[in-house]
Design an enzyme around this catalytic site. Structure first.
Site, PDB file in Angstrom:
ATOM      1  N   GLU A 168       4.651   0.956  -0.944  1.00 28.23           N
ATOM      2  CA  GLU A 168       4.504  -0.369  -0.322  1.00 28.23           C
ATOM      3  C   GLU A 168       5.062  -0.387   1.096  1.00 28.23           C
ATOM      4  O   GLU A 168       5.678  -1.359   1.527  1.00 28.23           O
ATOM      5  CB  GLU A 168       5.232  -1.436  -1.154  1.00 28.23           C
ATOM      6  CG  GLU A 168       4.515  -1.847  -2.404  1.00 28.23           C
ATOM      7  CD  GLU A 168       3.266  -2.649  -2.098  1.00 28.23           C
ATOM      8  OE1 GLU A 168       3.344  -3.622  -1.339  1.00 28.23           O
ATOM      9  OE2 GLU A 168       2.195  -2.279  -2.602  1.00 28.23           O
TER      10      GLU A 168
ATOM     11  N   THR B 247      -5.911   3.964  -1.103  1.00 30.70           N
ATOM     12  CA  THR B 247      -5.422   5.096  -0.316  1.00 30.70           C
ATOM     13  C   THR B 247      -6.418   6.258  -0.259  1.00 30.70           C
ATOM     14  O   THR B 247      -6.994   6.630  -1.273  1.00 30.70           O
ATOM     15  CB  THR B 247      -4.123   5.607  -0.952  1.00 30.70           C
ATOM     16  OG1 THR B 247      -3.218   4.515  -1.052  1.00 30.70           O
ATOM     17  CG2 THR B 247      -3.487   6.715  -0.130  1.00 30.70           C
TER      18      THR B 247
ATOM     19  N   GLY C 116      -3.371   5.728  -9.271  1.00 30.02           N
ATOM     20  CA  GLY C 116      -2.678   5.737 -10.557  1.00 30.02           C
ATOM     21  C   GLY C 116      -3.602   5.414 -11.712  1.00 30.02           C
ATOM     22  O   GLY C 116      -4.301   4.409 -11.678  1.00 30.02           O
TER      23      GLY C 116
END
Lengths: 728, 728
Positions: free
Chosen positions: A439, A151, A190
């Site tokens: 997702e 991302t 993350g």
């Protein structure tokens, strides 16, 4: 109830209420916990994992202080949780399923989450054998902690829009990873903000100005010894977000960072020292694609789990909370709030959803297992597209339903639902919410991939002599006639096949309508500009309709299997339970409520706008529901306790299994640091006075503030008077 | 767009996009901000109040650090905010309306909230003249800070169930306040946990064993000088809850606390030294009852405000966020996400709700003002019951709609909606959520008081020759015929009166049906047990239907007034604005979307289950909506910016008015304390390594943890394999 309890204090009454409710339950609990878990082994394994955490010798997984901790503290404590999780995982050699469950039970989204679920598997799957030999041992042992950086801030996770580059530098046999502008920085990564040592960086692979598209690179972020960021890497924590306080979602940029050529994950493509790009091992990619759908299957399971958890909390509370008028003809006690129809409406449908989602997630998992074994044995499977399509429907439908259940459960607790003692405030803000967006945003999935899949399946079905690709699409076999009406007796409404027929009619009608719209639709002039709007609307409705059909189908399937096991005396052998009639009866009630309330009444307009269900049938359904509510009532506690979640895990003083909600709530309040004095982080001085009072509000109570300006007050009051009358 | 922007970086493009959107807007912004606020004075006053906070010389109202603060820190900083609020209030002599707005704009629920909104007014209204002379000055100046203690832990706020006692002790001319058991402790008492000096305690007044029911007592909690709790009082902060971190909601118990006889608030009853209880001044109670409905009117206004705030944030973001495929026939740039039909579906209906709620809240306030002036002049008013009934419908309907808008807006922002930089995560968790439960749980209100009011009004209407009590109940004048169908052309669907007719049909049908059910219903045998369920279901639906009718009525009313002002050239005089055709056209679009989408399509089954709307009409509505979406598009930014909320107030880096979302987001992330080093509260050491790493996760990366247990792993993996196949 033969004893008069009406003079008992609430705190004395609560444990008695809870005990009595347990006694009222019609079925054997040991059996129902196994049925709910799928079989005895699964139930026992979950118990064992939960107990591992609860009984940790250092109490590393203690949850009692969490509600009082700010984000920084949660993060700091979370690092210890992460470490001890990893030690348990290693000590017991836990397989993937067990690790996933153990992390779920941590109830804290740890920094290692992405390493475990994405970083490790991605390198394992996409590295060449040689690369895996080199990096694998360190990744598996946690010496390398690998985040997954796809991302970007300005571009989300869609590969086509990403702008980070990896340019081949033949002179040094290296890649240069570069972030062209700050908004192309990797975001949400993350584990990367503070803890990860490495990242898989998705970047545009460029050789001699030719763009080969996005590829994964294995990039070291921090020094293995000092843990300092390596040159050219910038990585920070992205700041607070809803949920996940102890996860260091990070923002990363690269400033012309040079890494060896060998960092390109090379199972599926290689680049040699001359810059020659070669595709490798394409067949193997299918296996990977299969694995990728697993994330969505997992989200469906998690959705079911959280629904069960919230329902257990809210139902327990509704049983020990008494308020308002007594039940007619019963004792003089205030009524248990679960005896209000409005509360049953909220909670018994939540129970129904919890069971439906649980059975549907498991059914979906079994299809996935089938796919995996076909891929392993044959290298390919027609199930691949099917599983992809199904999960693109079920992920949004099930996570949305689960979120709504959690929300409704908290709301059913009234004011106390807002207290952290409900155990639901943190839950609602974390996974159940994130899963709606994670997702693939649910709206986007329903309007896009899910609906595309259904139209594709309808096309295939029509081409194949009206034979749908799988039984869960059976409704496609018949094009709904215009003006079709449901014909059935009052009793038919409790027949599983007839219920499925109703839900199937809706799904068929909407998928056929979408198909028609996309194949030219009405053909009217001047409607081109409205078409995308009509499509978006219809597509989402069609997808949700398929979801409802699938879930109800799975519920029927599971119940039919249980009935068969019971009939054939196979239940002990198959799932380790002696299934009794009472279990089956209770589950039939739940199924009927799910079909009639959740599948039909909650989306009633889908069944009425074409006149399929008429007013008379709707009234019959409403009366059936009212009767089912009363039948479920004595089993309410048993049904939710079948989820078999410990007090430690629930962390909900108001829903403790002994019923002593008010005692537990008072313990909880006393532990609030603001009420403490004499230690770091405490909120009061030795006299019990809140810190900072004298310098702030105390100036008010001591009359040391700016006095009230009466002149101004009069002028303004007159102005307001005038304003009131002139305002629109 | 003549210039090709396709080579610009996102951060360069964003301000240009925002500028262009402002230029596209069809109407004059100054005018629309005044229309949205009600008139120019109101708009300017709000601006002034917001600027007072933003420009505070000590920056006491700074919001930039809040997202990073835990609850304890928020509370500590909140005490300073409370003090400075009170100083501003005094310095400028702010009337109630202005004080309420100023507290709203603080964006933090301060400890003084309850003193201002409940404590002060309750003593003022219910104390005798003598008592007010004695206490009033100290209460008004903030030397006494008064919390309001009604709710008890085990009994909520319903007076009948409360158990705290106030027993008259004639020997000492005192009351003894006592908490009989811990669960009868007062809970949620705002301001009492740490800061209030006093509480109004609702307790059962008992004289010589006779229970006179609940009465208000003015009880000192803490010593005026030292601020220590007085003897017999126990008060603690109730711990963290969803929202309101800087409010000390408290838990209070009294252990045989003696207070003077004169502490009974004595305007409406007195007790003399002999223990003689006398009712006083009953007529005056009506005025108080009128005032009590004001709280709900205020909640409706707040609901509208938060909807406007969330919509402004989400629409701005949707304009500067580009993702996915370009719009056909436009530049090569990725599409602004607002150009996806699914996003418009979410956001333009949010705009419509924001306007509808704003106009409806103001319309409700005007009825309330009418009531107050009648009560003041005549001592009574038939409006009293009407305002009570209307607000019991509108409070739940409007707060629910507002919450849904806020939620949908955050969701429309995708992943970034989860970041605190969206300015929506904290908002969603605070007032918009609490208001659903506060002052009566919404479900309870809709199923109870709201529906009772409607049935009562229908009865009155039927007795009065089919003349409803007010124009907002006009739909009651006609009993809907069975089999009634909407007859109208395609164009009729855009006619305000015809829209209202459709929405009115639904309301009439449901209120009449509820009336019939409650008056014996079908009369069938054996249905007594299902009746409460059918009633609960129908009652809530009828109440919601009335809410939709009222809101749409108010929208039409407001728009008609604006049209009239414009026609008669009165608009400058009336509301200080030169209303132009463009304003009216834009508002008509919004009204049409509200009527067709929110009132009709969002509750479609209410219009189809009796066959009132047929498929053809529904398709016409859907096509109208698609067209309206496109007409609203160029005005989207103008419509939301009409709410006139400053960047300071929004505190949403991703929605800053200059469009520079990504730049602002990066500033925001950098300010996260976890990324800092070298000061107290910072998260990193001088090398930028996260604190605690070496002792926790660092042990993992340095290979110092329990090794992987391969033997166990193999055994478990085999077990899992077996389990997978046996599971249901």
């Amino acid at each position: 109830m033969s004893i008069d309890h009406s003079n008992l204090k609430p705190e004395e009454l609560q444990p008695l209420d809870m005990k009595r409710e347990r006694e009222r339950c019609s079925f054997d609990m040991d059996g129902m916990t196994c049925i709910f878990a799928g079989n005895r082994t699964s139930r026992d394994r979950s118990r064992w994992l939960m107990a591992l955490l609860e009984n940790h010798p250092e109490k590393a997984f203690d949850k009692s202080k969490r509600p009082f901790q700010g984000r920084t503290e949660r993060f700091m404590v979370g690092q210890k949780i992460a470490l001890e999780y990893f030690q348990l995982r290693n000590r017991y050699g836990l397989p993937k399923e067990d690790r996933d469950l153990l992390r779920l039970y941590l109830d804290e989204y740890i920094t290692l989450q992405v390493h475990e679920s994405m970083g490790h598997p991605t390198v394992q799957n996409q590295a060449s054998e040689q690369q895996w030999k080199e990096w694998g041992p360190k990744i598996a042992s946690g010496q390398y902690l690998v985040s997954y950086a796809q991302t970007e801030m300005a571009h989300g996770s869609a590969l086509a829009g990403l702008r980070t580059t990896a340019t081949f530098c033949p002179e040094s046999d290296e890649w240069e990873i570069h972030t062209p502008e700050p908004s192309a920085g990797k975001l949400w990564i993350g584990g990367s903000g503070s803890t990860a040592t490495h990242a898989i960086v998705m970047a545009k692979l460029i050789i001699e100005n030719k763009d080969y598209g996005m590829h994964p690179f294995f990039v070291a972020l921090r020094d293995p010894d000092s843990h300092k960021l390596l040159p050219g890497r910038y990585a920070i924590d992205m700041g607070p977000k809803k949920g996940a306080p102890s996860m260091d979602n990070g923002y990363i940029t690269f400033d012309h960072v040079r890494i060896p050529r060998n960092t390109l994950l090379s199972r599926f493509q290689t680049v040699d020292s001359k810059g020659k790009y070669e595709v490798q091992n394409q067949q193997g990619k299918l296996l990977i694609r299969g694995t990728m759908t697993l994330v969505r299957v997992g989200l469906c399971e998690i959705a079911a789990h959280h629904a069960a958890r919230a329902t257990l909390i809210a139902v327990r509370y509704a049983l020990i909370r008494r308020q308002g008028t007594p039940l007619p003809g019963q004792s003089k006690l205030e009524r248990q709030i679960i005896d209000y129809p409005g509360v049953q409406q909220r909670l018994f449908t939540a129970i129904a959803s919890s069971y439906a989602l649980t059975f549907a997630a498991r059914y979906m998992r079994s299809i996935y297992n089938e796919l995996q074994s076909e891929l392993q044995s044959k290298g390919n499977s027609p199930l691949l597209g099917m599983v992809h399509g199904y999960t693109s429907v079920l992920k949004p439908v099930m996570t949305t339903e689960s979120y709504n259940v959690v929300w409704r459960c908290r709301k059913s607790m009234g004011g106390l639902g807002f207290s952290a003692a409900s155990g639901l405030t943190d839950l609602e803000n974390s996974q159940p919410d994130a899963n709606l967006t994670y997702e693939g945003d649910n709206n986007m999935l329903l309007g896009g991939p899910a609906s595309n899949f259904l139209v594709k399946e309808l096309n295939a079905c029509l081409k194949n002599g009206n034979r749908p690709g799988r039984i869960e699409l059976a409704y496609l076999s018949k094009r709904p006639r215009s003006g079709e009406r449901f014909e059935g007796s009052n009793a038919d409404l409790l027949d599983p096949q007839r219920q499925l027929e109703i839900v199937g009619h809706r799904a068929a009608r909407l998928v056929y309508a979408l198909h028609e719209l996309r194949n030219g639709g009405s053909g009217k002039q001047g409607e081109e500009s409205t078409k995308p709007y009509l499509d978006a609307r219809l597509a989402a409705r069609a997808s949700r309709a398929h979801g409802a059909y699938f879930i109800l189908f799975a519920f029927n399937h599971t119940l039919a299997a249980l009935q068969e096991y019971a009939r054939n005396g196979q239940s002990s052998e198959k799932i380790g339970v002696n299934i009794k009639t009472e279990h089956l009866k209770a589950l039939e009630n739940v199924r009927n409520l799910y079909a009639l309330e959740v599948c039909i009444m909650d989306d009633l307009s889908e069944y009425t706008q074409d006149g399929y269900l008429d007013e008379k049938t709707i009234h019959s359904i409403e009366r059936h529901i009212a009767t089912i509510m009363q039948t479920i009532r004595p089993d309410a506690l048993g049904l939710v306790e079948a989820a078999d979640l410990s007090d430690w895990y629930l962390a909900a003083p108001l829903a403790s299994s002994d019923g002593r909600a008010y005692d537990r709530m008072i313990e909880f309040m006393k532990s609030e640091p603001i009420n403490q004095s004499g230690h770091s982080g405490a909120g009061r001085d030795q006299d019990g006075v809140i810190l900072g009072f004298r310098q702030t509000i105390g100036r008010l109570t001591h009359g040391e503030v700016t006095p009230w300006n009466e002149t101004e007050a009069k002028r303004r009051e007159a102005e307001r008077q005038k304003e009131r009358t002139s305002k629109l």
